[in-house]
Design an enzyme around this catalytic site. Sequence first.
Site, short mmCIF file in Angstrom:
data_model
loop_
_atom_site.label_atom_id
_atom_site.label_comp_id
_atom_site.label_asym_id
_atom_site.label_seq_id
_atom_site.Cartn_x
_atom_site.Cartn_y
_atom_site.Cartn_z
N THR A 108 -6.27 16.64 -10.60
CA THR A 108 -7.01 17.48 -11.54
C THR A 108 -6.11 18.00 -12.67
OG1 THR A 108 -6.50 19.53 -10.38
CG2 THR A 108 -8.46 18.34 -9.64
N ASP A 203 17.52 22.49 -9.83
CA ASP A 203 18.53 21.58 -9.29
C ASP A 203 19.94 22.09 -9.54
OD1 ASP A 203 16.78 19.77 -8.21
OD2 ASP A 203 16.86 18.36 -9.88
#
Length: 209
Positions: A108, A203
């Site tokens: 969606t 990260d």
Amino acid sequence: MGIVKVLDHPLIQHKLTFIRDKNTGSKEFRELVEEVALLLTYEITRDLPLEDVEIETPVCKATTKALSGKKIGVIPILRAGLGMVGGILKLIPAAKVGHIGVYRDPETLQPVEYYCKTPTDIAERDLIVVDPMLATGGSANASIKFLKERGAQNIKLMCLIAAPEGIEAVQKAHPDVDIYVAAVDEKLNEHGYIVPGLGDAGDRLFGTK
Ligand code: URA
């Protein structure tokens, strides 16, 4: 329309240079992100109300100022927002911390909340929503919407680096939210990274790249 405050203090810009540098390792990256978050907190709390207090210095009695007990909530957007919390709490240790996590449904394309735990009195708190990178504005907008649905009335957004696209998106969806950033960069690239940016904040904070 909410204000956009770009905090281009020399210390912030200096530290941001090392944060951006790809040769900066996770330990230093984490420390610098905390430090810049602390410096941004100095500005974002500028309008906190004060009250008179009576104290006694070693010299005499004095009427001085203290924070008048305004309740603050810090809401990091998972996961990179976590890297900014320590710096904020160094300046406002009494703040309560909530967490919110959103992802984009691949079908969606709508943002979905997968985690949300906030202070129960969220409606009475001044909330500082934190995420180092304001890229498309999708996560920030969704997080702010979910917080408002839970009763949040007063929200500020604190980021390290914003893309113009992200600022525009938040201003459009949430014109009541003021945005505090250390830098506004040039643009987003085709992968959704801020240019020049700093890469993937999560990260780099957690060493997962
Ligand atoms: N999130 C990041 O961590 N970095 C970007 O450049 C954009 C979004």
